[in-house]
Design a protein around this motif. Structure first.
Motif, PDB file in Angstrom:
ATOM      1  N   PHE A  27       0.904  -1.228  -0.172  1.00 37.56           N
ATOM      2  CA  PHE A  27      -0.022   0.044  -0.025  1.00 37.56           C
ATOM      3  C   PHE A  27       1.021   1.045   0.008  1.00 37.56           C
ATOM      4  CE2 PHE A  27      -2.075   3.458   2.516  1.00 37.56           C
ATOM      5  CZ  PHE A  27      -3.256   3.435   1.533  1.00 37.56           C
ATOM      6  N   GLU A  28       0.568   2.244  -0.883  1.00 39.19           N
ATOM      7  CA  GLU A  28       1.581   3.659  -0.717  1.00 39.19           C
ATOM      8  C   GLU A  28       0.162   4.509  -0.762  1.00 39.19           C
ATOM      9  OE1 GLU A  28       4.695   4.039  -1.497  1.00 39.19           O
ATOM     10  OE2 GLU A  28       4.815   1.823  -1.445  1.00 39.19           O
ATOM     11  N   PHE A  29       0.686   5.563   0.220  1.00 36.74           N
ATOM     12  CA  PHE A  29      -0.250   6.613   0.521  1.00 36.74           C
ATOM     13  C   PHE A  29      -0.412   7.804  -0.727  1.00 36.74           C
ATOM     14  CE2 PHE A  29       1.320   4.957   4.667  1.00 36.74           C
ATOM     15  CZ  PHE A  29       0.198   4.877   5.450  1.00 36.74           C
ATOM     16  N   GLU A  30       0.521   7.765  -1.303  1.00 41.35           N
ATOM     17  CA  GLU A  30       0.346   8.412  -2.714  1.00 41.35           C
ATOM     18  C   GLU A  30      -1.104   7.701  -3.322  1.00 41.35           C
ATOM     19  OE1 GLU A  30       3.351   7.123  -2.204  1.00 41.35           O
ATOM     20  OE2 GLU A  30       4.361   8.711  -1.128  1.00 41.35           O
ATOM     21  N   ASP A  31      -1.376   6.707  -3.465  1.00 39.32           N
ATOM     22  CA  ASP A  31      -2.315   6.032  -4.113  1.00 39.32           C
ATOM     23  C   ASP A  31      -3.693   6.654  -3.580  1.00 39.32           C
ATOM     24  OD1 ASP A  31      -0.718   4.510  -5.490  1.00 39.32           O
ATOM     25  OD2 ASP A  31      -1.136   2.808  -4.527  1.00 39.32           O
ATOM     26  N   LEU A  32      -3.880   7.459  -2.498  1.00 38.52           N
ATOM     27  CA  LEU A  32      -4.994   7.972  -2.109  1.00 38.52           C
ATOM     28  C   LEU A  32      -5.489   9.406  -2.669  1.00 38.52           C
ATOM     29  CD1 LEU A  32      -4.575   7.254   1.786  1.00 38.52           C
ATOM     30  CD2 LEU A  32      -5.859   5.900   0.350  1.00 38.52           C
ATOM     31  N   HIS A  33      -4.374   9.909  -3.384  1.00 40.71           N
ATOM     32  CA  HIS A  33      -4.597  11.267  -4.060  1.00 40.71           C
ATOM     33  C   HIS A  33      -5.559  10.791  -5.317  1.00 40.71           C
ATOM     34  CE1 HIS A  33      -3.753  14.764  -6.750  1.00 40.71           C
ATOM     35  NE2 HIS A  33      -3.469  15.279  -5.556  1.00 40.71           N
ATOM     36  N   PRO A  34      -6.837  11.696  -5.367  1.00 40.11           N
ATOM     37  CA  PRO A  34      -7.881  11.462  -6.397  1.00 40.11           C
ATOM     38  C   PRO A  34      -7.145  11.254  -7.736  1.00 40.11           C
ATOM     39  CG  PRO A  34      -8.450  13.102  -5.124  1.00 40.11           C
ATOM     40  CD  PRO A  34      -6.849  12.957  -4.476  1.00 40.11           C
TER      41      PRO A  34
ATOM     42  N   LYS B 131      -5.102   4.889 -11.771  1.00 39.94           N
ATOM     43  CA  LYS B 131      -4.717   3.411 -11.314  1.00 39.94           C
ATOM     44  C   LYS B 131      -5.872   2.555 -11.690  1.00 39.94           C
ATOM     45  CE  LYS B 131      -2.553   0.795  -7.696  1.00 39.94           C
ATOM     46  NZ  LYS B 131      -2.033   0.558  -6.358  1.00 39.94           N
ATOM     47  N   HIS B 132      -7.046   2.882 -11.020  1.00 38.75           N
ATOM     48  CA  HIS B 132      -8.122   1.907 -11.169  1.00 38.75           C
ATOM     49  C   HIS B 132      -9.140   2.283 -12.537  1.00 38.75           C
ATOM     50  CE1 HIS B 132      -7.360   0.535  -7.145  1.00 38.75           C
ATOM     51  NE2 HIS B 132      -7.233   1.812  -6.708  1.00 38.75           N
ATOM     52  N   MET B 133      -8.965   3.310 -12.863  1.00 33.74           N
ATOM     53  CA  MET B 133      -9.888   3.507 -14.153  1.00 33.74           C
ATOM     54  C   MET B 133      -9.181   3.273 -15.575  1.00 33.74           C
ATOM     55  SD  MET B 133     -13.166   3.914 -13.116  1.00 33.74           S
ATOM     56  CE  MET B 133     -13.753   4.924 -14.563  1.00 33.74           C
ATOM     57  N   LEU B 134      -8.020   3.789 -15.657  1.00 31.19           N
ATOM     58  CA  LEU B 134      -7.388   3.786 -16.708  1.00 31.19           C
ATOM     59  C   LEU B 134      -6.541   2.565 -17.144  1.00 31.19           C
ATOM     60  CD1 LEU B 134      -6.590   7.583 -17.217  1.00 31.19           C
ATOM     61  CD2 LEU B 134      -8.412   6.395 -18.090  1.00 31.19           C
ATOM     62  N   GLU B 135      -6.165   1.830 -16.199  1.00 34.15           N
ATOM     63  CA  GLU B 135      -4.944   0.717 -16.398  1.00 34.15           C
ATOM     64  C   GLU B 135      -6.018  -0.823 -16.501  1.00 34.15           C
ATOM     65  OE1 GLU B 135      -2.735   0.216 -13.142  1.00 34.15           O
ATOM     66  OE2 GLU B 135      -1.569   2.128 -13.779  1.00 34.15           O
ATOM     67  N   GLY B 136      -5.777  -1.663 -17.261  1.00 36.64           N
ATOM     68  CA  GLY B 136      -6.484  -2.924 -17.268  1.00 36.64           C
ATOM     69  C   GLY B 136      -7.590  -2.781 -17.892  1.00 36.64           C
TER      70      GLY B 136
END
Length: 139
Positions: free
Chosen positions: A62-69, A75-80
């Motif tokens: 877990f990376e805290f930078e991933d919490l930035h909108p 990460k979750h919408m544009l990948e895969g």
């Protein structure tokens, strides 16, 4: 954080620091400031590690930078497969097919000349002399 600092601004900050702290105390102040900065970074890193250990092994990466909108959406919408979902949303919000269908229905109704229907086509045979003259005094 310091990306907008130009070399001239850095020189101005150094000159102000020399005037405020003096040339004798400036090296000591810089050492103290860097020591405080190291301690703050160490404290933040230990807090992150404690939080990761408390959350469990599933949050080990877990990376805290991933919490930035922006990062979260990227990460979750544009990948895969997220991009396919984005296309579905875009297609669902596209109003062009409905507008084309409505325009076609209006054209069909106007071409059918139902009673009381108004023609949407321009009349090519309109004689300019049959138009009413413009009277500038009435306006």
């Amino acid at each position: 954080m310091f990306t907008e600092l130009s070399p001239m601004k850095l020189i101005a900050i150094a000159i102000v620091a020399i005037f405020v702290f003096g040339p004798e105390k400036l090296p000591e102040f810089i050492r103290n400031a860097t020591g405080v900065l190291r301690k703050v970074r160490a404290f933040a890193d230990s807090a992150k590690q404690d939080l990761r250990s408390e959350l469990g092994p599933e949050f080990k990466d877990f990376e805290f930078e991933d919490l930035h909108p922006k990062t979260f959406v990227r990460k979750h919408m544009l990948e895969g497969d997220g991009l396919a979902g984005l296309e579905e949303i875009r297609n669902a919000l596209d109003l062009r097919p409905e507008l084309e269908e409505a325009a076609a229905a209006v054209r069909d109704t106007a071409d059918g000349r139902e009673p009381g229907a108004v023609s949407l086509a321009k009349d090519a045979g309109t004689n300019p002399s049959t138009r009413h003259a413009f009277d500038p005094d009435t306006t």
